[in-house]
Design a protein around this motif. Structure first.
Motif, short mmCIF file in Angstrom:
data_model
loop_
_atom_site.label_atom_id
_atom_site.label_comp_id
_atom_site.label_asym_id
_atom_site.label_seq_id
_atom_site.Cartn_x
_atom_site.Cartn_y
_atom_site.Cartn_z
N ILE A 16 0.83 -1.17 0.16
CA ILE A 16 -0.08 0.07 0.01
C ILE A 16 0.80 1.36 0.03
O ILE A 16 1.92 1.18 0.49
CB ILE A 16 -0.96 0.09 1.25
CG1 ILE A 16 -0.32 -0.13 2.47
CG2 ILE A 16 -1.91 -0.85 1.07
CD1 ILE A 16 -1.26 0.00 3.70
N LYS A 17 0.46 2.19 -0.78
CA LYS A 17 1.06 3.67 -0.69
C LYS A 17 0.26 4.73 -0.86
O LYS A 17 -0.69 4.69 -1.70
CB LYS A 17 2.04 3.25 -2.04
CG LYS A 17 3.10 4.23 -2.40
CD LYS A 17 3.77 4.03 -3.66
CE LYS A 17 4.81 5.00 -3.81
NZ LYS A 17 5.70 4.62 -5.05
N THR A 18 0.60 5.70 -0.51
CA THR A 18 -0.12 7.06 -0.58
C THR A 18 0.36 7.64 -1.87
O THR A 18 1.76 7.69 -2.28
CB THR A 18 -0.07 7.80 0.35
OG1 THR A 18 1.24 8.25 0.62
CG2 THR A 18 -0.76 7.52 1.73
N ASN A 20 -0.78 10.87 -5.09
CA ASN A 20 -1.37 11.93 -5.40
C ASN A 20 -2.17 11.76 -6.56
O ASN A 20 -1.95 11.19 -7.76
CB ASN A 20 -0.13 13.39 -5.77
CG ASN A 20 -0.85 14.57 -5.75
OD1 ASN A 20 -2.10 14.68 -6.12
ND2 ASN A 20 -0.16 15.49 -6.08
N TYR A 21 -3.59 12.15 -6.29
CA TYR A 21 -4.37 12.01 -7.50
C TYR A 21 -4.03 12.68 -8.66
O TYR A 21 -4.43 12.15 -9.83
CB TYR A 21 -5.78 12.48 -7.10
CG TYR A 21 -6.46 11.43 -6.34
CD1 TYR A 21 -6.78 10.14 -7.16
CD2 TYR A 21 -6.73 11.70 -4.88
CE1 TYR A 21 -7.65 9.24 -6.19
CE2 TYR A 21 -7.49 10.74 -4.40
CZ TYR A 21 -7.90 9.56 -5.07
OH TYR A 21 -8.50 8.76 -4.20
N LYS A 36 -11.74 0.88 -1.03
CA LYS A 36 -12.09 2.00 0.02
C LYS A 36 -12.55 1.53 1.45
O LYS A 36 -12.36 2.22 2.38
CB LYS A 36 -13.07 2.94 -0.56
CG LYS A 36 -12.46 3.72 -1.82
CD LYS A 36 -13.41 4.76 -2.26
CE LYS A 36 -12.86 5.45 -3.59
NZ LYS A 36 -13.62 6.54 -4.06
N LEU A 39 -9.18 0.22 2.82
CA LEU A 39 -8.13 1.47 3.03
C LEU A 39 -8.73 2.62 3.59
O LEU A 39 -9.63 3.12 2.98
CB LEU A 39 -7.28 1.32 1.92
CG LEU A 39 -6.25 0.51 1.45
CD1 LEU A 39 -5.66 0.76 0.17
CD2 LEU A 39 -5.22 0.36 2.48
N THR A 40 -8.15 3.00 4.50
CA THR A 40 -8.79 4.56 5.06
C THR A 40 -7.37 5.51 5.39
O THR A 40 -6.24 4.63 5.33
CB THR A 40 -9.37 4.32 6.47
OG1 THR A 40 -8.66 3.83 7.51
CG2 THR A 40 -10.62 3.75 6.04
N ALA A 41 -7.60 6.44 5.83
CA ALA A 41 -6.44 7.46 6.09
C ALA A 41 -5.75 7.25 7.47
O ALA A 41 -4.49 7.16 7.49
CB ALA A 41 -6.86 8.94 6.25
N PHE A 44 -2.75 4.12 7.23
CA PHE A 44 -1.63 4.44 7.00
C PHE A 44 -0.48 5.26 8.35
O PHE A 44 0.59 5.27 8.16
CB PHE A 44 -1.18 5.62 5.82
CG PHE A 44 -1.74 4.93 4.63
CD1 PHE A 44 -0.88 4.17 3.78
CD2 PHE A 44 -3.07 5.45 4.17
CE1 PHE A 44 -1.25 3.77 2.61
CE2 PHE A 44 -3.40 4.87 2.96
CZ PHE A 44 -2.62 4.02 2.02
N LYS A 45 -1.25 5.28 9.38
CA LYS A 45 -0.57 5.88 10.36
C LYS A 45 0.27 5.12 11.26
O LYS A 45 1.35 5.19 11.65
CB LYS A 45 -1.50 6.72 11.17
CG LYS A 45 -2.35 7.72 10.73
CD LYS A 45 -3.12 8.69 11.41
CE LYS A 45 -3.88 9.68 10.77
NZ LYS A 45 -4.51 10.65 11.56
N ARG A 50 -1.41 -1.13 9.06
CA ARG A 50 -0.84 -1.25 7.64
C ARG A 50 -0.79 -2.83 7.45
O ARG A 50 -1.19 -3.16 6.33
CB ARG A 50 0.39 -0.43 7.59
CG ARG A 50 0.39 0.96 7.38
CD ARG A 50 1.97 1.44 7.23
NE ARG A 50 2.65 0.99 5.78
CZ ARG A 50 2.81 1.75 4.88
NH1 ARG A 50 2.46 2.96 4.93
NH2 ARG A 50 3.12 1.13 3.77
#
Length: 79
Positions: A16-18, A20-21, A36, A39-41, A44-45, A50
């Motif tokens: 998983i990786k963040t 930019n759209y 979705k 995976l949520t914001a 990643f914390k 993760r």
């Protein structure tokens, strides 16, 4: 092939990786897997979150691979 070899070859290693759209390019391919909900914001914390989200994604992708849908997604890229 034996069952062990088939099981070994059908494993998926997700990551998983963040991103930019703005860096996503549209293509003609569509992969209809709803990630979705997994995976949520917040996933990643912390590293433990993760890992749990990676395991959930791995389960979804392996189910899709074993069902035989979207065969093009699981093929090696040819350049």
């Amino acid at each position: 092939m034996g069952q062990k070899k088939i099981a070994k070859r059908s494993k998926v290693k997700p990551f998983i990786k963040t991103i930019n759209y703005n860096h996503i390019l549209p293509t003609r391919y569509n992969f209809d897997l709803e990630l979705k909900s997994v995976l949520t914001a917040e996933s990643f914390k912390e590293p433990s979150q993760r890992e749990t989200s990676k395991k959930a994604i791995k389960k979804l992708l392996e189910e899709r691979y074993n069902s035989g849908k979207n065969k093009w997604f699981f093929q090696k890229l040819r350049f």
